[in-house]
Each structure stands twice: as structure tokens, then as C-alpha cells.
Design a protein around this motif. Structure first.
Motif, PDB file in Angstrom:
ATOM      1  N   MET A   3       0.862  -1.174   0.000  1.00 34.61           N
ATOM      2  CA  MET A   3       0.000   0.000   0.000  1.00 34.61           C
ATOM      3  C   MET A   3       0.900   1.227   0.000  1.00 34.61           C
ATOM      4  N   ASN A   4       0.611   2.185  -0.864  1.00 38.40           N
ATOM      5  CA  ASN A   4       1.474   3.359  -0.988  1.00 38.40           C
ATOM      6  C   ASN A   4       0.838   4.602  -0.382  1.00 38.40           C
ATOM      7  N   THR A   5      -0.059   4.418   0.558  1.00 42.17           N
ATOM      8  CA  THR A   5      -0.699   5.537   1.240  1.00 42.17           C
ATOM      9  C   THR A   5      -0.802   5.227   2.730  1.00 42.17           C
ATOM     10  N   LYS A   6      -0.780   6.264   3.539  1.00 43.03           N
ATOM     11  CA  LYS A   6      -0.885   6.058   4.984  1.00 43.03           C
ATOM     12  C   LYS A   6      -2.334   5.977   5.438  1.00 43.03           C
ATOM     13  N   VAL A   7      -3.224   6.630   4.693  1.00 43.86           N
ATOM     14  CA  VAL A   7      -4.647   6.634   5.041  1.00 43.86           C
ATOM     15  C   VAL A   7      -5.467   6.581   3.761  1.00 43.86           C
ATOM     16  N   VAL A   8      -6.508   5.776   3.798  1.00 48.19           N
ATOM     17  CA  VAL A   8      -7.465   5.713   2.696  1.00 48.19           C
ATOM     18  C   VAL A   8      -8.736   6.411   3.156  1.00 48.19           C
ATOM     19  N   ARG A   9      -9.156   7.397   2.387  1.00 51.81           N
ATOM     20  CA  ARG A   9     -10.429   8.064   2.670  1.00 51.81           C
ATOM     21  C   ARG A   9     -11.500   7.322   1.890  1.00 51.81           C
ATOM     22  N   LEU A  10     -12.458   6.783   2.619  1.00 50.47           N
ATOM     23  CA  LEU A  10     -13.517   5.979   2.008  1.00 50.47           C
ATOM     24  C   LEU A  10     -14.851   6.685   2.168  1.00 50.47           C
ATOM     25  N   ASP A  11     -15.400   7.160   1.062  1.00 45.77           N
ATOM     26  CA  ASP A  11     -16.767   7.687   1.042  1.00 45.77           C
ATOM     27  C   ASP A  11     -17.656   6.522   0.662  1.00 45.77           C
ATOM     28  N   LEU A  12     -18.457   6.091   1.610  1.00 44.24           N
ATOM     29  CA  LEU A  12     -19.206   4.850   1.468  1.00 44.24           C
ATOM     30  C   LEU A  12     -20.697   5.103   1.472  1.00 44.24           C
ATOM     31  N   CYS A 125     -15.894 -19.500   8.199  1.00 43.26           N
ATOM     32  CA  CYS A 125     -15.038 -18.990   7.133  1.00 43.26           C
ATOM     33  C   CYS A 125     -15.844 -18.471   5.943  1.00 43.26           C
ATOM     34  N   TYR A 126     -15.454 -17.298   5.462  1.00 40.30           N
ATOM     35  CA  TYR A 126     -15.858 -16.794   4.151  1.00 40.30           C
ATOM     36  C   TYR A 126     -14.646 -16.994   3.255  1.00 40.30           C
ATOM     37  N   HIS A 127     -14.846 -17.571   2.082  1.00 40.31           N
ATOM     38  CA  HIS A 127     -13.723 -17.615   1.141  1.00 40.31           C
ATOM     39  C   HIS A 127     -14.169 -16.969  -0.169  1.00 40.31           C
ATOM     40  N   PHE A 128     -13.189 -16.346  -0.836  1.00 37.35           N
ATOM     41  CA  PHE A 128     -13.483 -15.519  -1.992  1.00 37.35           C
ATOM     42  C   PHE A 128     -12.640 -15.919  -3.189  1.00 37.35           C
ATOM     43  N   ASP A 129     -13.205 -15.703  -4.349  1.00 39.19           N
ATOM     44  CA  ASP A 129     -12.545 -15.969  -5.613  1.00 39.19           C
ATOM     45  C   ASP A 129     -11.324 -15.049  -5.746  1.00 39.19           C
ATOM     46  N   GLU A 130     -10.182 -15.634  -6.035  1.00 39.56           N
ATOM     47  CA  GLU A 130      -8.931 -14.872  -6.132  1.00 39.56           C
ATOM     48  C   GLU A 130      -9.010 -13.786  -7.199  1.00 39.56           C
ATOM     49  N   GLN A 131      -9.657 -14.072  -8.308  1.00 39.17           N
ATOM     50  CA  GLN A 131      -9.781 -13.082  -9.386  1.00 39.17           C
ATOM     51  C   GLN A 131     -10.583 -11.867  -8.927  1.00 39.17           C
ATOM     52  N   GLN A 132     -11.645 -12.097  -8.155  1.00 36.66           N
ATOM     53  CA  GLN A 132     -12.437 -10.977  -7.650  1.00 36.66           C
ATOM     54  C   GLN A 132     -11.640 -10.143  -6.650  1.00 36.66           C
ATOM     55  N   LEU A 133     -10.828 -10.793  -5.834  1.00 35.42           N
ATOM     56  CA  LEU A 133      -9.985 -10.054  -4.899  1.00 35.42           C
ATOM     57  C   LEU A 133      -8.987  -9.176  -5.652  1.00 35.42           C
ATOM     58  N   LEU A 134      -8.442  -9.692  -6.747  1.00 41.09           N
ATOM     59  CA  LEU A 134      -7.528  -8.893  -7.577  1.00 41.09           C
ATOM     60  C   LEU A 134      -8.253  -7.711  -8.214  1.00 41.09           C
ATOM     61  N   GLN A 135      -9.498  -7.924  -8.632  1.00 44.54           N
ATOM     62  CA  GLN A 135     -10.274  -6.828  -9.212  1.00 44.54           C
ATOM     63  C   GLN A 135     -10.580  -5.757  -8.162  1.00 44.54           C
ATOM     64  N   LEU A 136     -10.903  -6.191  -6.937  1.00 44.23           N
ATOM     65  CA  LEU A 136     -11.137  -5.231  -5.861  1.00 44.23           C
ATOM     66  C   LEU A 136      -9.846  -4.474  -5.534  1.00 44.23           C
ATOM     67  N   GLN A 137      -8.734  -5.161  -5.609  1.00 46.10           N
ATOM     68  CA  GLN A 137      -7.435  -4.528  -5.367  1.00 46.10           C
ATOM     69  C   GLN A 137      -7.180  -3.413  -6.385  1.00 46.10           C
ATOM     70  N   GLN A 138      -7.623  -3.606  -7.618  1.00 45.50           N
ATOM     71  CA  GLN A 138      -7.443  -2.580  -8.652  1.00 45.50           C
ATOM     72  C   GLN A 138      -8.297  -1.347  -8.371  1.00 45.50           C
ATOM     73  N   MET A 139      -9.313  -1.492  -7.533  1.00 46.26           N
ATOM     74  CA  MET A 139     -10.183  -0.366  -7.188  1.00 46.26           C
ATOM     75  C   MET A 139      -9.596   0.495  -6.061  1.00 46.26           C
ATOM     76  N   LEU A 140      -8.512   0.026  -5.433  1.00 44.52           N
ATOM     77  CA  LEU A 140      -7.918   0.760  -4.308  1.00 44.52           C
ATOM     78  C   LEU A 140      -7.332   2.091  -4.765  1.00 44.52           C
ATOM     79  N   LYS A 141      -7.654   3.132  -4.013  1.00 41.60           N
ATOM     80  CA  LYS A 141      -7.141   4.475  -4.274  1.00 41.60           C
ATOM     81  C   LYS A 141      -7.033   5.188  -2.923  1.00 41.60           C
ATOM     82  N   PRO A 142      -6.233   6.233  -2.840  1.00 39.06           N
ATOM     83  CA  PRO A 142      -6.171   6.992  -1.589  1.00 39.06           C
ATOM     84  C   PRO A 142      -7.516   7.609  -1.198  1.00 39.06           C
ATOM     85  N   HIS A 143      -8.345   7.930  -2.196  1.00 41.94           N
ATOM     86  CA  HIS A 143      -9.690   8.426  -1.932  1.00 41.94           C
ATOM     87  C   HIS A 143     -10.660   7.558  -2.732  1.00 41.94           C
TER      88      HIS A 143
END
Length: 174
Positions: A3-12, A125-143
Motif C-alpha cells: 500500500m502506498n498511502t498512509k490513510v485511505v479516505r472511504l466515502d461509502l 469462514c468466508y472464502h473468496f474468488d482470487e480473481q475478484q480479490l484482484l479486481q477489488l485490489q485494482q479499485m484501491l485508491k487513496p480516496h
């Protein structure tokens, strides 16, 4: 990838079929120092799944000593202990002793690692599809601006560009 940010601002924006109502809030979420994005995304997903229970994210990376995400009662007792890593037998027993319930939020690739753990009545346990986790990872942003819809067995996450639907099946640990 770290992660290249110290804080993620999440408007949810959050809507739930389970407890009807729409909420819109801003959250500030701090990744652990040196946290991998793949780990952070599982913590974020666990937080969103538990959102209606008003979870808290751990501030330090101490797998097994503290949960990654948790719900406590007014007496600081863990009602729910969430881990995004597979715990050792000893750490699982400790978590089960300290909490009413222990939930794992893991990739399908980590599912076989749970087979060696002893049966615990309050561990699931909840288990998740690895491809979906990678797609969610691509959605990560500082805001981040996320819209989340929670149904009985699905969690849908959208950010204006991407749309993901996670199947939610809480299974007992065998």
C-alpha cells in the motif's frame, strides 16, 4: 504490491436488504505499515461484510494476537473476531477463547490451509474468488468512493468504473 498511502479516505454509500436503510458516511482507514495491497483488500472486504455490526479495524498487524477486524461489546469483550489470515492451531484456540465467534475472510487459494485446523464450534469462514480479490485490489485508491449493496447472500461493490458481486457463504470450519 505494498500500500502506498498512509490513510485511505472511504466515502461509502451502503444499503442493506437485511436492515433496510441507506447510509452515507466517510471513513478513514489506515493500512498497516508495510501492508500488502492483497492483505488490505481482504481487511476492507471483511469490514464491508461486517459493516452493519459496526466493526473496527485493528491498528496493528499482529495476526492471532489481535483480530484484523472485530466487534466488541461495551465491556471490551470480542463478540466477533475477524482474521484475513489462516491462524495456527494455537492462535485459533486463543481467538476462539477470547471471542464469541471467529470468522476467517480468505482467498480460495488459502482454503486448503484450514483443513489442518481442529474443529471449533465458534469458528467460520468466508472464502473468496482470487480473481475478484484482484479486481477489488485494482479499485484501491487513496480516496475511494464506493457504493455497497448487501443482500442475504451477496455483497455488491461499485466505484463508478467497476462492479463486483461477492457471494457470501459463511461455512463452519471442519
Amino acid at each position: 504490491m505494498r500500500m502506498n498511502t498512509k490513510v485511505v479516505r472511504l466515502d461509502l454509500g451502503y444499503y442493506s436488504e437485511l436492515q433496510p436503510g441507506f447510509s452515507q458516511q466517510r471513513h478513514y482507514i489506515a493500512p498497516y505499515p508495510q501492508e500488502e495491497a492483497s492483505h488490505f483488500v481482504r481487511r476492507l472486504l471483511a469490514y464491508l461484510i461486517m459493516y452493519e455490526q459496526q466493526p473496527q479495524l485493528s491498528k496493528t498487524a499482529t495476526p492471532g494476537k489481535e483480530p484484523d477486524v472485530f466487534v466488541q461489546d461495551t465491556d471490551a469483550h470480542f463478540r466477533l473476531w475477524g482474521s484475513v489470515d489462516v491462524l495456527s492451531d494455537k492462535k485459533l484456540r486463543r481467538a476462539c477463547h477470547l471471542a464469541d465467534e471467529v470468522w476467517f475472510f480468505i482467498s480460495e487459494l488459502d482454503q486448503p490451509k484450514l483443513q489442518h485446523l481442529p474443529y471449533q464450534m465458534n469458528a467460520h469462514c468466508y472464502h473468496f474468488d482470487e480473481q475478484q480479490l484482484l479486481q477489488l485490489q485494482q479499485m484501491l485508491k487513496p480516496h475511494m468512493r464506493l457504493s455497497v449493496w448487501r443482500d442475504t447472500d451477496t455483497l455488491t461493490i461499485a466505484d463508478g468504473e467497476h462492479w463486483l458481486e461477492f457471494l457470501l457463504q459463511l461455512a463452519a470450519l471442519h
